[in-house]
Scaffold this motif. Structure first.
Motif, PDB file in Angstrom:
ATOM      1  N   GLY A   1      -7.179 -12.643  -0.210  1.00  7.79           N
ATOM      2  CA  GLY A   1      -8.513 -12.472   0.348  1.00  7.79           C
ATOM      3  C   GLY A   1      -9.627 -12.109  -0.600  1.00  7.79           C
ATOM      4  N   ARG A   2      -9.330 -11.858  -1.872  1.00  3.79           N
ATOM      5  CA  ARG A   2     -10.359 -11.510  -2.863  1.00  3.79           C
ATOM      6  C   ARG A   2     -11.171 -10.273  -2.469  1.00  3.79           C
ATOM      7  NH1 ARG A   2     -12.413 -15.844  -6.306  1.00  3.79           N
ATOM      8  NH2 ARG A   2     -11.171 -17.721  -6.110  1.00  3.79           N
ATOM      9  N   ASN A   3     -10.647  -9.404  -1.623  1.00  4.71           N
ATOM     10  CA  ASN A   3     -11.385  -8.226  -1.183  1.00  4.71           C
ATOM     11  C   ASN A   3     -10.733  -6.950  -1.721  1.00  4.71           C
ATOM     12  OD1 ASN A   3      -9.098  -8.027   0.410  1.00  4.71           O
ATOM     13  ND2 ASN A   3     -10.119  -8.869   2.223  1.00  4.71           N
ATOM     14  N   TYR A   4     -11.214  -5.807  -1.249  1.00  8.24           N
ATOM     15  CA  TYR A   4     -10.696  -4.529  -1.747  1.00  8.24           C
ATOM     16  C   TYR A   4      -9.218  -4.372  -1.392  1.00  8.24           C
ATOM     17  CZ  TYR A   4     -10.134   0.493  -2.405  1.00  8.24           C
ATOM     18  OH  TYR A   4      -9.683   1.732  -2.812  1.00  8.24           O
ATOM     19  N   PHE A   5      -8.847  -4.751  -0.189  1.00 14.06           N
ATOM     20  CA  PHE A   5      -7.443  -4.705   0.223  1.00 14.06           C
ATOM     21  C   PHE A   5      -6.583  -5.506  -0.749  1.00 14.06           C
ATOM     22  CE2 PHE A   5      -4.321  -7.433   2.476  1.00 14.06           C
ATOM     23  CZ  PHE A   5      -3.344  -6.491   2.725  1.00 14.06           C
ATOM     24  N   ALA A   6      -7.037  -6.690  -1.136  1.00 12.86           N
ATOM     25  CA  ALA A   6      -6.287  -7.531  -2.069  1.00 12.86           C
ATOM     26  C   ALA A   6      -6.167  -6.872  -3.440  1.00 12.86           C
ATOM     27  CB  ALA A   6      -6.958  -8.899  -2.199  1.00 12.86           C
ATOM     28  N   ALA A   7      -7.204  -6.151  -3.856  1.00 10.37           N
ATOM     29  CA  ALA A   7      -7.166  -5.466  -5.146  1.00 10.37           C
ATOM     30  C   ALA A   7      -6.153  -4.318  -5.128  1.00 10.37           C
ATOM     31  CB  ALA A   7      -8.555  -4.945  -5.503  1.00 10.37           C
ATOM     32  N   VAL A   8      -6.147  -3.544  -4.044  1.00 12.61           N
ATOM     33  CA  VAL A   8      -5.168  -2.455  -3.919  1.00 12.61           C
ATOM     34  C   VAL A   8      -3.758  -3.020  -3.859  1.00 12.61           C
ATOM     35  CG1 VAL A   8      -4.373  -0.556  -2.458  1.00 12.61           C
ATOM     36  CG2 VAL A   8      -6.826  -0.926  -2.793  1.00 12.61           C
ATOM     37  N   LEU A   9      -3.593  -4.092  -3.088  1.00 17.41           N
ATOM     38  CA  LEU A   9      -2.294  -4.735  -2.987  1.00 17.41           C
ATOM     39  C   LEU A   9      -1.852  -5.288  -4.341  1.00 17.41           C
ATOM     40  CD1 LEU A   9      -0.439  -5.097  -0.534  1.00 17.41           C
ATOM     41  CD2 LEU A   9      -1.299  -7.417  -0.297  1.00 17.41           C
ATOM     42  N   SER A  10      -2.788  -5.719  -5.149  1.00 18.64           N
ATOM     43  CA  SER A  10      -2.476  -6.226  -6.487  1.00 18.64           C
ATOM     44  C   SER A  10      -1.876  -5.125  -7.363  1.00 18.64           C
ATOM     45  CB  SER A  10      -3.732  -6.791  -7.149  1.00 18.64           C
ATOM     46  OG  SER A  10      -4.188  -7.943  -6.470  1.00 18.64           O
ATOM     47  N   ALA A  11      -2.434  -3.917  -7.261  1.00 19.76           N
ATOM     48  CA  ALA A  11      -1.877  -2.779  -8.002  1.00 19.76           C
ATOM     49  C   ALA A  11      -0.450  -2.505  -7.546  1.00 19.76           C
ATOM     50  CB  ALA A  11      -2.748  -1.547  -7.810  1.00 19.76           C
TER      51      ALA A  11
ATOM     52  N   GLN B   1      -7.253   6.800  -4.200  1.00 17.07           N
ATOM     53  CA  GLN B   1      -7.845   8.121  -4.407  1.00 17.07           C
ATOM     54  C   GLN B   1      -9.139   8.027  -5.202  1.00 17.07           C
ATOM     55  OE1 GLN B   1      -4.650  10.330  -6.228  1.00 17.07           O
ATOM     56  NE2 GLN B   1      -3.611  10.720  -4.289  1.00 17.07           N
ATOM     57  N   ARG B   2      -9.235   7.015  -6.053  1.00 21.63           N
ATOM     58  CA  ARG B   2     -10.435   6.849  -6.876  1.00 21.63           C
ATOM     59  C   ARG B   2     -11.501   6.030  -6.165  1.00 21.63           C
ATOM     60  NH1 ARG B   2     -12.276   7.353 -11.967  1.00 21.63           N
ATOM     61  NH2 ARG B   2     -13.688   5.746 -12.780  1.00 21.63           N
ATOM     62  N   TYR B   3     -11.084   4.959  -5.449  1.00 22.69           N
ATOM     63  CA  TYR B   3     -12.063   4.007  -4.921  1.00 22.69           C
ATOM     64  C   TYR B   3     -12.212   4.020  -3.402  1.00 22.69           C
ATOM     65  CZ  TYR B   3     -11.835   1.984  -9.620  1.00 22.69           C
ATOM     66  OH  TYR B   3     -11.877   1.796 -10.972  1.00 22.69           O
ATOM     67  N   GLY B   4     -11.250   4.594  -2.679  1.00 20.22           N
ATOM     68  CA  GLY B   4     -11.363   4.619  -1.224  1.00 20.22           C
ATOM     69  C   GLY B   4     -10.106   4.100  -0.548  1.00 20.22           C
ATOM     70  N   PRO B   5      -9.939   4.351   0.760  1.00 21.04           N
ATOM     71  CA  PRO B   5      -8.688   4.046   1.465  1.00 21.04           C
ATOM     72  C   PRO B   5      -8.478   2.555   1.712  1.00 21.04           C
ATOM     73  CG  PRO B   5     -10.339   4.836   3.001  1.00 21.04           C
ATOM     74  CD  PRO B   5     -10.938   4.993   1.635  1.00 21.04           C
ATOM     75  N   SER B   6      -7.206   2.205   1.875  1.00 18.63           N
ATOM     76  CA  SER B   6      -6.806   0.857   2.282  1.00 18.63           C
ATOM     77  C   SER B   6      -5.496   0.978   3.053  1.00 18.63           C
ATOM     78  CB  SER B   6      -6.629  -0.050   1.060  1.00 18.63           C
ATOM     79  OG  SER B   6      -6.275  -1.364   1.449  1.00 18.63           O
ATOM     80  N   PRO B   7      -5.551   1.447   4.308  1.00 19.36           N
ATOM     81  CA  PRO B   7      -4.337   1.773   5.073  1.00 19.36           C
ATOM     82  C   PRO B   7      -3.354   0.623   5.214  1.00 19.36           C
ATOM     83  CG  PRO B   7      -6.307   2.580   6.189  1.00 19.36           C
ATOM     84  CD  PRO B   7      -6.784   1.708   5.075  1.00 19.36           C
ATOM     85  N   LEU B   8      -3.845  -0.586   5.437  1.00 21.22           N
ATOM     86  CA  LEU B   8      -2.954  -1.706   5.685  1.00 21.22           C
ATOM     87  C   LEU B   8      -2.084  -2.024   4.476  1.00 21.22           C
ATOM     88  CD1 LEU B   8      -2.077  -3.784   7.753  1.00 21.22           C
ATOM     89  CD2 LEU B   8      -3.918  -5.282   6.963  1.00 21.22           C
ATOM     90  N   ALA B   9      -2.595  -1.805   3.280  1.00 18.36           N
ATOM     91  CA  ALA B   9      -1.817  -2.075   2.070  1.00 18.36           C
ATOM     92  C   ALA B   9      -0.551  -1.232   2.029  1.00 18.36           C
ATOM     93  CB  ALA B   9      -2.669  -1.806   0.825  1.00 18.36           C
ATOM     94  N   PHE B  10      -0.618  -0.013   2.564  1.00 23.12           N
ATOM     95  CA  PHE B  10       0.535   0.884   2.536  1.00 23.12           C
ATOM     96  C   PHE B  10       1.560   0.543   3.614  1.00 23.12           C
ATOM     97  CE2 PHE B  10      -2.662   3.151   0.188  1.00 23.12           C
ATOM     98  CZ  PHE B  10      -1.948   3.790  -0.807  1.00 23.12           C
ATOM     99  N   ILE B  11       1.209  -0.354   4.509  1.00 25.99           N
ATOM    100  CA  ILE B  11       2.166  -0.852   5.498  1.00 25.99           C
ATOM    101  C   ILE B  11       2.790  -2.155   5.009  1.00 25.99           C
ATOM    102  CG2 ILE B  11       2.443  -1.714   7.848  1.00 25.99           C
ATOM    103  CD1 ILE B  11       1.941   1.287   7.670  1.00 25.99           C
ATOM    104  N   VAL B  12       1.964  -3.056   4.518  1.00 27.87           N
ATOM    105  CA  VAL B  12       2.432  -4.388   4.123  1.00 27.87           C
ATOM    106  C   VAL B  12       3.386  -4.321   2.944  1.00 27.87           C
ATOM    107  CG1 VAL B  12       1.700  -6.604   3.154  1.00 27.87           C
ATOM    108  CG2 VAL B  12       0.405  -5.572   5.024  1.00 27.87           C
ATOM    109  N   LEU B  13       2.986  -3.634   1.889  1.00 29.90           N
ATOM    110  CA  LEU B  13       3.785  -3.685   0.664  1.00 29.90           C
ATOM    111  C   LEU B  13       5.182  -3.080   0.809  1.00 29.90           C
ATOM    112  CD1 LEU B  13       2.794  -3.717  -2.894  1.00 29.90           C
ATOM    113  CD2 LEU B  13       4.432  -1.954  -2.268  1.00 29.90           C
ATOM    114  N   PRO B  14       5.349  -1.878   1.406  1.00 29.56           N
ATOM    115  CA  PRO B  14       6.709  -1.347   1.523  1.00 29.56           C
ATOM    116  C   PRO B  14       7.639  -2.235   2.346  1.00 29.56           C
ATOM    117  CG  PRO B  14       5.100   0.389   1.888  1.00 29.56           C
ATOM    118  CD  PRO B  14       4.343  -0.904   1.872  1.00 29.56           C
ATOM    119  N   LEU B  15       7.111  -2.862   3.393  1.00 28.79           N
ATOM    120  CA  LEU B  15       7.970  -3.732   4.198  1.00 28.79           C
ATOM    121  C   LEU B  15       8.446  -4.938   3.386  1.00 28.79           C
ATOM    122  CD1 LEU B  15       6.209  -3.653   7.672  1.00 28.79           C
ATOM    123  CD2 LEU B  15       8.381  -2.611   7.035  1.00 28.79           C
TER     124      LEU B  15
END
Length: 409
Positions: A342-352, A374-388
């Motif tokens: 998605g080229r958005n913030y969620f995608a950037a967090v997921l990239s990390a 913690q530095r740039y702001g929350p992304s709750p969905l990333a913490f659900i998608v990646l562990p699964l």
């Protein structure tokens, strides 16, 4: 000096290792505060502290000729604790919305696993090794981690005549863990800065985050709330452990934390529907505290216990192949994962996070994402998608991919 031949290792018991893990975390926090570069690139405190401790251990081993052995039973317990809290923090609404994203992320991960084994095979052939040993420089050690490398090492050694195959896999996993820990933050920083992204971009995650914040405000941290969260965690672990035993009896091998993660999701979302007065602990400050503590100490213990002195024997093939793997992962994340997601913030967090588990382990991925958010702001969905993806689907897929890759020869 051959430190691996030392007859009298320095043995650190479980309590001492646990205590050192906490000290190492504070060492990392001190380093992060002292060197702004670490915080600027979102390097987690357990990573900086753990790496420093691992290099200190290397100096001790070289100076004394005695290896260091840690009892890591507490670390393994903390891993189960952490993933159970991840499950208990999950909301069905997040999971439902993440369904299509999970499918896309899984497809990307499978493609990258093929790329990773291809790079591993190229590195093996470059140093005159059988191409099949490339899995020990690829998904068996990197996405799979130390456990998978140890499991496949004897097979590679016996079937393809690769001496020290298990040791090569362990060394690859160790280097991969280091790379995973230091690449995720810089990749996210590059993507966020280049594309001028903010936490409000794209994810549609405001509602769940705000709901979590409301729960957190309602349930302030105190001894009662912490004990209530611990009770939820232990009930979920009991259910997860029972499910794990049943799966093993059926011939399905999964890490213990996977059924505990799933049981946490079920408990947190089903029990309040049946018992109206039961308040789920999702998003509470107490649960977040336990989550952060278990992850931080787990990662500190994992990194400080790396046996860096075992890397010398495979220095050439490791240096070349792991650099190639790091480059391949970075290019794939920046040009494929970020764009497709998605080229958005969620995608950037997921990239990390993708950098964390593609080269290291799921806890490393979570730590990378935590440092970024913690530095740039929350992304709750990333913490659900990646562990699964990284903790469930990948373990299953990796076994088939490794077997298929070995059959190519």
């Amino acid at each position: 000096m051959d430190v691996t031949a030392a007859a009298d290792p320095i043995v650190i018991d479980s309590f001492a290792a646990f205590t050192l893990g906490i000290i190492v975390y504070f060492l990392g926090a001190k380093l992060t505060k002292r060197f702004s570069l670490l915080s600027s690139y979102s390097i987690p405190e357990p990573v900086s502290g753990g790496l420093a401790a691992a290099f200190c251990a290397l100096v001790i081993v070289v100076a004394t000729g005695r290896t260091i052995e840690y009892d890591l039973s507490v670390r393994d317990f903390l891993l189960v604790y952490f993933f159970t809290t991840v499950g208990l923090n999950a909301r069905v609404s997040d999971l439902a919305r993440g369904g299509p994203i999970l499918a896309v992320m899984l497809a990307l991960t499978l493609v990258f696993m093929l790329v990773q084994n291809g790079v591993g095979a190229a590195g093996a052939l470059l140093f005159g090794m059988p191409s099949q040993s490339g899995v020990l420089l690829g998904t068996a050690s990197l996405i799979g981690g130390h456990g998978t490398a140890i499991a496949w090492g004897p097979t590679i050694a016996s079937q393809y005549g690769v001496a020290g195959a298990a040791e090569l896999g362990i060394a690859s996993a160790t280097v991969g863990l280091i790379l995973a820990s230091i690449l995720g933050g810089p990749i996210a920083k590059y993507l966020i800065t280049k594309n001028s992204l903010t936490a409000s971009d794209g994810e549609d995650a405001d509602e769940p985050h705000e709901a979590a914040a409301t729960d957190a405000t309602r349930s302030a941290i105190n001894h009662v709330e912490i004990m209530r969260c611990i009770l939820w965690i232990h009930v979920a672990i009991v259910i997860g452990y029972s499910a794990h035993e049943s799966l093993l009896a059926a011939g399905l091998k999964l890490p213990l934390f996977v059924p505990c993660l799933i049981s946490g999701i079920v408990l947190s979302n089903v029990v309040p529907l049946i018992f109206r007065k039961a308040r789920a602990p999702a998003g509470t400050q107490s649960m977040d505290l336990i989550n952060e503590f278990s992850l931080s100490v787990f990662l500190s213990m994992s990194l400080m216990s790396m046996e860096l002195w075992t890397l010398a024997g495979s220095a050439g093939v490791l240096a070349v192949t792991m650099l190639l793997q790091a480059a391949a992962a970075t290019v794939f994340i920046v040009l494929v994962v970020f764009r497709v997601m998605g080229r958005n913030y969620f995608a950037a967090v997921l990239s990390a996070g993708f950098a964390g588990f593609a080269l290291g382990a799921t806890p490393t991925a979570i730590a990378n994402m935590k440092a970024v958010t913690q530095r740039y702001g929350p992304s709750p969905l990333a913490f659900i998608v990646l562990p699964l993806i990284s903790a469930f689907f990948v373990d299953l897929a990796n076994a088939f991919i490794i077997q298929w890759f070995l059959g190519l020869g």
